[in-house]
Scaffold this active site. Structure first.
Site, PDB file in Angstrom:
ATOM      1  N   ALA A   7       9.903  25.271 -31.549  1.00 37.92           N
ATOM      2  CA  ALA A   7       9.349  26.623 -31.562  1.00 37.92           C
ATOM      3  C   ALA A   7       9.802  27.343 -30.296  1.00 37.92           C
ATOM      4  O   ALA A   7       9.550  26.873 -29.186  1.00 37.92           O
ATOM      5  CB  ALA A   7       7.834  26.572 -31.636  1.00 37.92           C
ATOM      6  N   MET A   8      10.467  28.488 -30.466  1.00 33.50           N
ATOM      7  CA  MET A   8      11.004  29.233 -29.332  1.00 33.50           C
ATOM      8  C   MET A   8      10.392  30.625 -29.312  1.00 33.50           C
ATOM      9  O   MET A   8      10.655  31.450 -30.183  1.00 33.50           O
ATOM     10  CB  MET A   8      12.528  29.299 -29.425  1.00 33.50           C
ATOM     11  N   SER A   9       9.541  30.863 -28.311  1.00 39.16           N
ATOM     12  CA  SER A   9       8.823  32.128 -28.209  1.00 39.16           C
ATOM     13  C   SER A   9       9.592  33.187 -27.440  1.00 39.16           C
ATOM     14  O   SER A   9       9.132  34.318 -27.321  1.00 39.16           O
ATOM     15  CB  SER A   9       7.478  31.887 -27.521  1.00 39.16           C
ATOM     16  N   GLY A  10      10.739  32.808 -26.879  1.00 42.20           N
ATOM     17  CA  GLY A  10      11.460  33.742 -26.014  1.00 42.20           C
ATOM     18  C   GLY A  10      11.050  33.636 -24.565  1.00 42.20           C
ATOM     19  O   GLY A  10      11.539  34.396 -23.724  1.00 42.20           O
ATOM     20  N   VAL A  12      10.240  31.136 -20.934  1.00 43.07           N
ATOM     21  CA  VAL A  12      10.974  30.115 -20.198  1.00 43.07           C
ATOM     22  C   VAL A  12      10.546  28.711 -20.609  1.00 43.07           C
ATOM     23  O   VAL A  12      11.375  27.780 -20.657  1.00 43.07           O
ATOM     24  CB  VAL A  12      10.808  30.316 -18.666  1.00 43.07           C
ATOM     25  N   ASP A  13       9.279  28.509 -20.941  1.00 42.25           N
ATOM     26  CA  ASP A  13       8.814  27.166 -21.273  1.00 42.25           C
ATOM     27  C   ASP A  13       9.480  26.624 -22.533  1.00 42.25           C
ATOM     28  O   ASP A  13      10.017  25.514 -22.547  1.00 42.25           O
ATOM     29  CB  ASP A  13       7.291  27.166 -21.447  1.00 42.25           C
ATOM     30  N   CYS A 100      -4.228  29.555 -33.710  1.00 46.46           N
ATOM     31  CA  CYS A 100      -2.787  29.653 -33.944  1.00 46.46           C
ATOM     32  C   CYS A 100      -2.131  28.278 -33.848  1.00 46.46           C
ATOM     33  O   CYS A 100      -1.314  27.903 -34.686  1.00 46.46           O
ATOM     34  CB  CYS A 100      -2.161  30.618 -32.947  1.00 46.46           C
ATOM     35  N   GLY A 124       6.811  24.311 -26.187  1.00 43.10           N
ATOM     36  CA  GLY A 124       6.838  24.365 -24.730  1.00 43.10           C
ATOM     37  C   GLY A 124       5.475  24.177 -24.101  1.00 43.10           C
ATOM     38  O   GLY A 124       5.280  24.543 -22.940  1.00 43.10           O
ATOM     39  N   CYS A 199      -1.505  37.690 -27.916  1.00 42.29           N
ATOM     40  CA  CYS A 199      -0.219  38.241 -28.327  1.00 42.29           C
ATOM     41  C   CYS A 199      -0.323  39.442 -29.258  1.00 42.29           C
ATOM     42  O   CYS A 199       0.548  40.302 -29.251  1.00 42.29           O
ATOM     43  CB  CYS A 199       0.633  37.145 -28.973  1.00 42.29           C
TER      44      CYS A 199
END
Length: 360
Positions: A7-10, A12-13, A100, A124, A199
């Site tokens: 999962a890539m939230s955009g 850094v983690d 979530c 992350g 969010c």
């Protein structure tokens, strides 16, 4: 090596998590979950922000991995946003990140990952997973970076989910180490600031969000003291939570706080600070994680009833009425709707939602 959906939230983690998996030799598929509904866009820097997809895609290109955007908007609306509104309307204070994680990141995304033939889903989050050699159960453990530990929001993970989840950042000593790795790897998100907001709520103003999207929560009602005397009025119980001081008006020389919210009578109850303290509370929807039930011994258990508090000595038992938590010492503003998470050392015993608080 395994196929892993990350999962890539955009941020850094998640960027560093994906990079660490690539360095370990895994086949990594980056995924950004599109969660925010039409017309409810997150902030620029949020995990649901306008730049999230662009930033995540640039990281994926840098790492040379496949990348997808997956639409979970309807699920997020139903399980997270609608629950958020219902809980505030019921006089409770929800934690949408917990919902979530439970229904989107570690249920829907893991199911999607399995459809793609992946062995694991990765995020992350700062947490760790291992397997107990005696019981054979998977354990959810606090992260090495204690200041960044996020197990409080992950207590709903099941044994099957833990068996198919990777937390690459769990053993890093600090967030500074994460950013250092991002710089060394040349990741475009290395200097991106952390998001501190919910969010789907612009400006983190949940009251404005409720006024716009749930006007039914704004019914005018009474503010009363603990003796039941009407001392003022309010414009909706959803605007109040236990422990709140601002927005209730001045009521004498001593500071007053919200000590209860009563949806059945549409009343907000105020009192002095001493009335906020309690030891005992009931837990709804308890999920036992690293154990299959409460420990036999009374000692050695601690609990948190909000994300940013240090855990405190507590006991947890199951009786004919369900699960009961009892702190050794009274705690301030144990709040219905928030999560209670129980620990044995670094291991997450389990957790649930605070229901009734027993004062006195």
């Amino acid at each position: 090596m395994a196929r892993v959906v990350c999962a890539m939230s955009g941020g850094v983690d998640s960027s560093v998590a994906a990079a660490m998996l690539v360095e370990q030799g895994h086949e990594v598929i980056g995924v950004t979950m599109q969660l925010w509904p039409e017309g409810v866009e997150g902030g620029e820097q949020g995990c649901c922000g306008l730049t999230a997809v662009d930033d995540a895609r640039r990281v994926a290109q840098r790492l040379g991995i496949r990348y997808h955007v997956t639409n979970f908007r309807d699920l997020f609306q139903d399980r997270v946003i609608n629950d958020f509104i219902r809980e505030y309307a019921a006089g409770r204070t929800p934690n949408p990140c917990v919902r979530c994680n439970q229904f989107v990141k570690f249920e829907a995304l893991l199911n999607r990952a399995k459809q793609w033939g992946a062995d694991f889903v990765a995020t992350g989050h700062y947490a760790r997973v291992d397997r107990d050699g005696g019981s054979g159960r998977y354990r959810l453990l606090r992260a090495a970076a204690s200041k960044k530990d996020q197990t409080y929001a992950l207590y709903n993970l099941t044994q099957d989910q833990l068996a198919h989840t990777l937390f690459p950042l769990g053993d890093l000593p600090s967030k500074e180490d994460t950013r250092r790795l991002a710089r060394e790897l040349g990741l475009p998100t290395a200097a991106k600031p952390d998001s501190q907001e919910i969010c789907f709520i612009p400006g983190n103003d949940y009251r404005a969000f409720l006024r716009q999207h749930a006007p039914e929560t704004q019914a005018v009602g009474e503010v009363v003291d603990e003796a039941g005397t009407v001392v003022g009025s309010h414009e909706g119980i959803a605007q109040f939570t236990r422990g709140q001081r601002r927005g209730i008006g001045a009521h004498g020389p001593e500071a007053h706080f919200v000590v209860d919210v009563r949806p059945e009578s549409n009343q907000v109850v105020i009192g002095l600070g001493a009335s906020l303290y309690a030891r005992r509370f009931r837990v709804e929807g308890m999920n036992w994680v690293s154990r299959s039930g409460p420990p036999d011994a009374v000692g050695g258990v601690t609990a948190k009833i909000r994300y940013n508090m240090a855990d405190r000595p507590c006991r947890v038992v199951e009786d004919e009425c369900g699960v009961l938590g009892e702190f050794d010492q009274p705690q301030r503003a144990i709040t219905p709707g928030q999560s209670a998470v129980f620990y044995e050392g670094d291991s997450v015993l389990g957790g649930g939602i605070v229901g009734r608080v027993e004062r006195g």
